[in-house]
Design a protein around this motif. Structure first.
Motif, PDB file in Angstrom:
ATOM      1  N   GLY A   6       0.816  -1.209   0.000  1.00 27.73           N
ATOM      2  CA  GLY A   6       0.000   0.000   0.000  1.00 27.73           C
ATOM      3  C   GLY A   6       0.850   1.259   0.000  1.00 27.73           C
ATOM      4  O   GLY A   6       0.493   2.255  -0.599  1.00 27.73           O
ATOM      5  N   ARG A   7       1.963   1.182   0.693  1.00 23.15           N
ATOM      6  CA  ARG A   7       2.838   2.355   0.786  1.00 23.15           C
ATOM      7  C   ARG A   7       4.272   1.906   0.567  1.00 23.15           C
ATOM      8  O   ARG A   7       4.944   1.446   1.485  1.00 23.15           O
ATOM      9  CB  ARG A   7       2.674   2.968   2.169  1.00 23.15           C
ATOM     10  N   PRO A   8       4.794   2.039  -0.654  1.00 21.01           N
ATOM     11  CA  PRO A   8       6.175   1.612  -0.897  1.00 21.01           C
ATOM     12  C   PRO A   8       7.164   2.499  -0.146  1.00 21.01           C
ATOM     13  O   PRO A   8       6.869   3.651   0.169  1.00 21.01           O
ATOM     14  CB  PRO A   8       6.354   1.747  -2.402  1.00 21.01           C
ATOM     15  N   ILE A  15      17.937  -4.904  -1.033  1.00 16.31           N
ATOM     16  CA  ILE A  15      17.959  -5.386  -2.425  1.00 16.31           C
ATOM     17  C   ILE A  15      16.562  -5.793  -2.885  1.00 16.31           C
ATOM     18  O   ILE A  15      16.141  -5.464  -3.990  1.00 16.31           O
ATOM     19  CB  ILE A  15      18.941  -6.578  -2.569  1.00 16.31           C
ATOM     20  N   SER A  16      15.838  -6.500  -2.028  1.00 15.91           N
ATOM     21  CA  SER A  16      14.495  -6.940  -2.420  1.00 15.91           C
ATOM     22  C   SER A  16      13.556  -5.753  -2.631  1.00 15.91           C
ATOM     23  O   SER A  16      12.721  -5.766  -3.542  1.00 15.91           O
ATOM     24  CB  SER A  16      13.922  -7.904  -1.382  1.00 15.91           C
ATOM     25  N   ALA A  17      13.679  -4.708  -1.832  1.00 17.48           N
ATOM     26  CA  ALA A  17      12.845  -3.520  -2.016  1.00 17.48           C
ATOM     27  C   ALA A  17      13.209  -2.799  -3.313  1.00 17.48           C
ATOM     28  O   ALA A  17      12.328  -2.307  -4.029  1.00 17.48           O
ATOM     29  CB  ALA A  17      12.992  -2.581  -0.832  1.00 17.48           C
ATOM     30  N   GLN A  21      10.607  -2.347  -6.531  1.00 19.75           N
ATOM     31  CA  GLN A  21      10.200  -1.030  -7.011  1.00 19.75           C
ATOM     32  C   GLN A  21      10.845  -0.642  -8.338  1.00 19.75           C
ATOM     33  O   GLN A  21      10.564   0.428  -8.863  1.00 19.75           O
ATOM     34  CB  GLN A  21      10.531   0.025  -5.954  1.00 19.75           C
ATOM     35  N   PHE A  22      11.676  -1.505  -8.898  1.00 22.77           N
ATOM     36  CA  PHE A  22      12.327  -1.172 -10.162  1.00 22.77           C
ATOM     37  C   PHE A  22      11.296  -1.169 -11.281  1.00 22.77           C
ATOM     38  O   PHE A  22      10.486  -2.091 -11.395  1.00 22.77           O
ATOM     39  CB  PHE A  22      13.432  -2.177 -10.470  1.00 22.77           C
ATOM     40  N   PRO A  23      11.290  -0.165 -12.143  1.00 17.09           N
ATOM     41  CA  PRO A  23      10.273  -0.067 -13.196  1.00 17.09           C
ATOM     42  C   PRO A  23      10.596  -0.947 -14.420  1.00 17.09           C
ATOM     43  O   PRO A  23      10.894  -0.453 -15.509  1.00 17.09           O
ATOM     44  CB  PRO A  23      10.293   1.415 -13.552  1.00 17.09           C
ATOM     45  N   PHE A  24      10.524  -2.272 -14.254  1.00 12.72           N
ATOM     46  CA  PHE A  24      10.832  -3.193 -15.349  1.00 12.72           C
ATOM     47  C   PHE A  24       9.945  -2.950 -16.565  1.00 12.72           C
ATOM     48  O   PHE A  24      10.416  -2.970 -17.696  1.00 12.72           O
ATOM     49  CB  PHE A  24      10.670  -4.645 -14.886  1.00 12.72           C
ATOM     50  N   LYS A  25       8.666  -2.747 -16.333  1.00 11.44           N
ATOM     51  CA  LYS A  25       7.717  -2.550 -17.439  1.00 11.44           C
ATOM     52  C   LYS A  25       8.125  -1.346 -18.294  1.00 11.44           C
ATOM     53  O   LYS A  25       8.088  -1.407 -19.525  1.00 11.44           O
ATOM     54  CB  LYS A  25       6.314  -2.363 -16.880  1.00 11.44           C
ATOM     55  N   PHE A  26       8.529  -0.269 -17.667  1.00 13.52           N
ATOM     56  CA  PHE A  26       8.949   0.928 -18.392  1.00 13.52           C
ATOM     57  C   PHE A  26      10.142   0.631 -19.297  1.00 13.52           C
ATOM     58  O   PHE A  26      10.173   1.009 -20.464  1.00 13.52           O
ATOM     59  CB  PHE A  26       9.304   2.043 -17.400  1.00 13.52           C
ATOM     60  N   TYR A  27      11.140  -0.069 -18.764  1.00  6.88           N
ATOM     61  CA  TYR A  27      12.339  -0.354 -19.546  1.00  6.88           C
ATOM     62  C   TYR A  27      12.059  -1.315 -20.689  1.00  6.88           C
ATOM     63  O   TYR A  27      12.584  -1.154 -21.789  1.00  6.88           O
ATOM     64  CB  TYR A  27      13.453  -0.890 -18.645  1.00  6.88           C
TER      65      TYR A  27
END
Length: 76
Positions: A6-8, A15-17, A21-27
């Motif tokens: 709910g709240r990143p 590393i897991s966080a 939160q890495f924007p894989f879809k964007f890349y």
């Protein structure tokens, strides 16, 4: 149970966080390398599979075993 938190974290420090939160879809959508990498894997997999099947066929294995036996006999 929800899929995303709910709240990143504001500053992901684990590393897991960072991965979460890495924007894989964007890349994947905006960089050509990801698409061509996936296309390359899809095209190369059947070719490598065919080479693997041919090189590990019983006829080829016995042929190379005979060659190695002749080579070893030449060294003695």
């Amino acid at each position: 149970m929800s899929d995303a938190p709910g709240r990143p974290m504001k500053y992901p420090y684990t590393i897991s966080a960072k991965i979460a939160q890495f924007p894989f879809k964007f890349y994947v959508q905006n960089q050509w390398i990801w698409r061509y990498w996936m296309i390359g894997i899809a095209v190369a997999t059947p070719v490598f599979y065919k080479i693997h099947k041919l090189s590990n066929s019983p006829e080829n294995v016995s042929k190379w075993a005979e060659k190695r036996k002749q080579e070893a006999a030449g060294h003695h």
